[in-house]
Design a protein around this motif. Sequence first.
Motif, PDB file in Angstrom:
ATOM      1  N   ALA A  28      55.008 -32.661 -66.172  1.00 44.47           N
ATOM      2  CA  ALA A  28      56.087 -31.868 -65.879  1.00 44.47           C
ATOM      3  C   ALA A  28      55.780 -30.264 -66.467  1.00 44.47           C
ATOM      4  O   ALA A  28      55.860 -29.409 -65.631  1.00 44.47           O
ATOM      5  CB  ALA A  28      57.654 -32.311 -66.541  1.00 44.47           C
ATOM      6  N   GLN A  58      54.760 -27.552 -63.835  1.00 40.79           N
ATOM      7  CA  GLN A  58      55.983 -26.746 -63.744  1.00 40.79           C
ATOM      8  C   GLN A  58      56.755 -27.316 -62.668  1.00 40.79           C
ATOM      9  O   GLN A  58      57.399 -26.502 -61.820  1.00 40.79           O
ATOM     10  CB  GLN A  58      55.616 -25.312 -63.335  1.00 40.79           C
ATOM     11  CG  GLN A  58      55.078 -24.488 -64.590  1.00 40.79           C
ATOM     12  CD  GLN A  58      56.137 -24.452 -65.773  1.00 40.79           C
ATOM     13  OE1 GLN A  58      57.143 -23.808 -65.608  1.00 40.79           O
ATOM     14  NE2 GLN A  58      55.449 -24.984 -66.923  1.00 40.79           N
ATOM     15  N   LYS A  59      56.775 -28.759 -62.573  1.00 45.29           N
ATOM     16  CA  LYS A  59      57.942 -29.250 -61.720  1.00 45.29           C
ATOM     17  C   LYS A  59      58.855 -30.013 -62.440  1.00 45.29           C
ATOM     18  O   LYS A  59      58.668 -30.430 -63.630  1.00 45.29           O
ATOM     19  CB  LYS A  59      57.093 -30.568 -61.039  1.00 45.29           C
ATOM     20  CG  LYS A  59      56.121 -29.961 -59.665  1.00 45.29           C
ATOM     21  CD  LYS A  59      55.534 -31.360 -59.062  1.00 45.29           C
ATOM     22  CE  LYS A  59      54.933 -30.958 -57.703  1.00 45.29           C
ATOM     23  NZ  LYS A  59      54.234 -31.965 -57.389  1.00 45.29           N
ATOM     24  N   PRO A  60      60.028 -30.013 -62.172  1.00 44.58           N
ATOM     25  CA  PRO A  60      61.070 -30.815 -62.777  1.00 44.58           C
ATOM     26  C   PRO A  60      60.891 -32.386 -62.622  1.00 44.58           C
ATOM     27  O   PRO A  60      60.078 -32.917 -61.934  1.00 44.58           O
ATOM     28  CB  PRO A  60      62.197 -30.711 -61.933  1.00 44.58           C
ATOM     29  CG  PRO A  60      61.808 -30.231 -60.652  1.00 44.58           C
ATOM     30  CD  PRO A  60      60.502 -29.699 -60.604  1.00 44.58           C
ATOM     31  N   PHE A  97      58.907 -33.642 -57.303  1.00 41.85           N
ATOM     32  CA  PHE A  97      59.262 -33.900 -58.769  1.00 41.85           C
ATOM     33  C   PHE A  97      58.270 -34.796 -59.269  1.00 41.85           C
ATOM     34  O   PHE A  97      57.439 -35.455 -58.533  1.00 41.85           O
ATOM     35  CB  PHE A  97      60.512 -34.875 -58.859  1.00 41.85           C
ATOM     36  CG  PHE A  97      61.872 -34.120 -58.543  1.00 41.85           C
ATOM     37  CD1 PHE A  97      62.398 -33.528 -59.656  1.00 41.85           C
ATOM     38  CD2 PHE A  97      62.339 -33.738 -57.107  1.00 41.85           C
ATOM     39  CE1 PHE A  97      63.919 -32.815 -59.294  1.00 41.85           C
ATOM     40  CE2 PHE A  97      63.597 -33.237 -56.955  1.00 41.85           C
ATOM     41  CZ  PHE A  97      64.246 -32.810 -57.918  1.00 41.85           C
ATOM     42  N   PHE A 153      67.449 -35.473 -65.378  1.00 37.77           N
ATOM     43  CA  PHE A 153      66.484 -34.477 -64.981  1.00 37.77           C
ATOM     44  C   PHE A 153      66.130 -33.803 -65.873  1.00 37.77           C
ATOM     45  O   PHE A 153      66.701 -33.364 -67.148  1.00 37.77           O
ATOM     46  CB  PHE A 153      67.045 -33.473 -63.859  1.00 37.77           C
ATOM     47  CG  PHE A 153      67.385 -34.286 -62.316  1.00 37.77           C
ATOM     48  CD1 PHE A 153      66.435 -34.579 -61.459  1.00 37.77           C
ATOM     49  CD2 PHE A 153      68.850 -34.662 -62.422  1.00 37.77           C
ATOM     50  CE1 PHE A 153      66.755 -35.292 -60.232  1.00 37.77           C
ATOM     51  CE2 PHE A 153      69.153 -35.451 -61.264  1.00 37.77           C
ATOM     52  CZ  PHE A 153      68.338 -35.481 -59.966  1.00 37.77           C
ATOM     53  N   ASP A 182      63.463 -30.425 -67.177  1.00 35.77           N
ATOM     54  CA  ASP A 182      62.825 -29.390 -66.696  1.00 35.77           C
ATOM     55  C   ASP A 182      61.534 -29.121 -67.305  1.00 35.77           C
ATOM     56  O   ASP A 182      61.312 -29.618 -68.341  1.00 35.77           O
ATOM     57  CB  ASP A 182      63.680 -27.960 -66.507  1.00 35.77           C
ATOM     58  CG  ASP A 182      64.099 -27.363 -67.951  1.00 35.77           C
ATOM     59  OD1 ASP A 182      63.247 -27.620 -69.107  1.00 35.77           O
ATOM     60  OD2 ASP A 182      65.111 -26.859 -68.145  1.00 35.77           O
ATOM     61  N   PRO A 183      60.544 -28.071 -66.748  1.00 38.80           N
ATOM     62  CA  PRO A 183      59.237 -28.090 -67.088  1.00 38.80           C
ATOM     63  C   PRO A 183      59.308 -27.447 -68.872  1.00 38.80           C
ATOM     64  O   PRO A 183      58.267 -27.564 -69.374  1.00 38.80           O
ATOM     65  CB  PRO A 183      58.668 -27.196 -66.303  1.00 38.80           C
ATOM     66  CG  PRO A 183      59.430 -27.200 -65.044  1.00 38.80           C
ATOM     67  CD  PRO A 183      60.789 -27.477 -65.465  1.00 38.80           C
ATOM     68  N   ARG A 191      68.302 -31.852 -68.502  1.00 43.19           N
ATOM     69  CA  ARG A 191      69.531 -31.125 -68.113  1.00 43.19           C
ATOM     70  C   ARG A 191      70.797 -31.855 -68.036  1.00 43.19           C
ATOM     71  O   ARG A 191      71.048 -32.637 -67.007  1.00 43.19           O
ATOM     72  CB  ARG A 191      69.132 -31.077 -66.402  1.00 43.19           C
ATOM     73  CG  ARG A 191      67.840 -30.056 -66.325  1.00 43.19           C
ATOM     74  CD  ARG A 191      67.844 -28.679 -66.814  1.00 43.19           C
ATOM     75  NE  ARG A 191      69.097 -27.833 -66.661  1.00 43.19           N
ATOM     76  CZ  ARG A 191      69.189 -26.665 -66.495  1.00 43.19           C
ATOM     77  NH1 ARG A 191      68.031 -25.789 -66.266  1.00 43.19           N
ATOM     78  NH2 ARG A 191      70.107 -25.815 -66.239  1.00 43.19           N
ATOM     79  N   ALA A 216      68.307 -29.313 -59.305  1.00 42.44           N
ATOM     80  CA  ALA A 216      67.279 -29.487 -60.266  1.00 42.44           C
ATOM     81  C   ALA A 216      66.178 -28.495 -59.863  1.00 42.44           C
ATOM     82  O   ALA A 216      65.612 -27.750 -60.812  1.00 42.44           O
ATOM     83  CB  ALA A 216      66.808 -30.827 -60.631  1.00 42.44           C
ATOM     84  N   LEU A 217      66.111 -28.463 -58.706  1.00 47.18           N
ATOM     85  CA  LEU A 217      64.851 -27.548 -57.984  1.00 47.18           C
ATOM     86  C   LEU A 217      65.171 -26.164 -57.981  1.00 47.18           C
ATOM     87  O   LEU A 217      64.218 -25.302 -58.219  1.00 47.18           O
ATOM     88  CB  LEU A 217      64.295 -28.192 -56.666  1.00 47.18           C
ATOM     89  CG  LEU A 217      63.614 -29.403 -56.527  1.00 47.18           C
ATOM     90  CD1 LEU A 217      63.732 -29.979 -55.174  1.00 47.18           C
ATOM     91  CD2 LEU A 217      62.234 -29.197 -57.037  1.00 47.18           C
ATOM     92  N   LEU A 254      65.280 -24.244 -61.467  1.00 53.19           N
ATOM     93  CA  LEU A 254      63.950 -24.033 -61.602  1.00 53.19           C
ATOM     94  C   LEU A 254      63.812 -22.758 -61.295  1.00 53.19           C
ATOM     95  O   LEU A 254      62.972 -21.883 -62.127  1.00 53.19           O
ATOM     96  CB  LEU A 254      63.216 -25.131 -61.229  1.00 53.19           C
ATOM     97  CG  LEU A 254      61.807 -25.420 -61.528  1.00 53.19           C
ATOM     98  CD1 LEU A 254      62.048 -26.087 -62.919  1.00 53.19           C
ATOM     99  CD2 LEU A 254      61.002 -26.410 -60.649  1.00 53.19           C
TER     100      LEU A 254
END
Length: 173
Positions: free
Chosen positions: A63, A67-69, A102, A128, A130-131, A136, A165-166, A169
């Motif tokens: 992650a 840089q993806k959740p 993801f 979720f 994040d990076p 979250r 979630a996206l 980001l």
Amino acid sequence: AMEKNYVSMFLLLIVISCALAKDAGKKDSKDTTAKPKLPQTLSRGWGDQLIWTQTYEEALFRAKHSQKPLMIIHHLEDCPHSQALKKVFAEHKDIQKLAEKFILLNLVYETTDKNLAPDGQYVPRILFIDPSLTVRADITGRYSNRLYAYEPSDISLLYSNMQKALKLLKTEL
């Protein structure tokens, strides 16, 4: 003469079984190039064509670096609620498509990270991260007593939470 016959039959059998074994081995290696065998077992049925990470540590690492959740699904194989959610999740085409964005992990055991159980260790629950490796806690389901629980009827809420979630980001990074 009889004994010699037995010996040649025996040798023939060995040759035949070796040839069969070789064929079986060949066929397997062809399949693995077509689609990797590993993610299929790691998916545990949540999406066999998706790429699943093996461990929580690996998921966090990926992650951060991609840089993806990260989406973590806690479930149990013998829990009917988990089974029911898994079925709709796996059959939901839009969710399966969105899930490709993801880093994915499904767990049938609890990690030692207390952040993954903000309101208890129930299943199924979906969180979720994040990076920046922040859980979250603001992306929740519809139940006030089990914030990260989803039922099959909540699948569209889960879909919009994945979109959220996206989106978060993009706005925050």
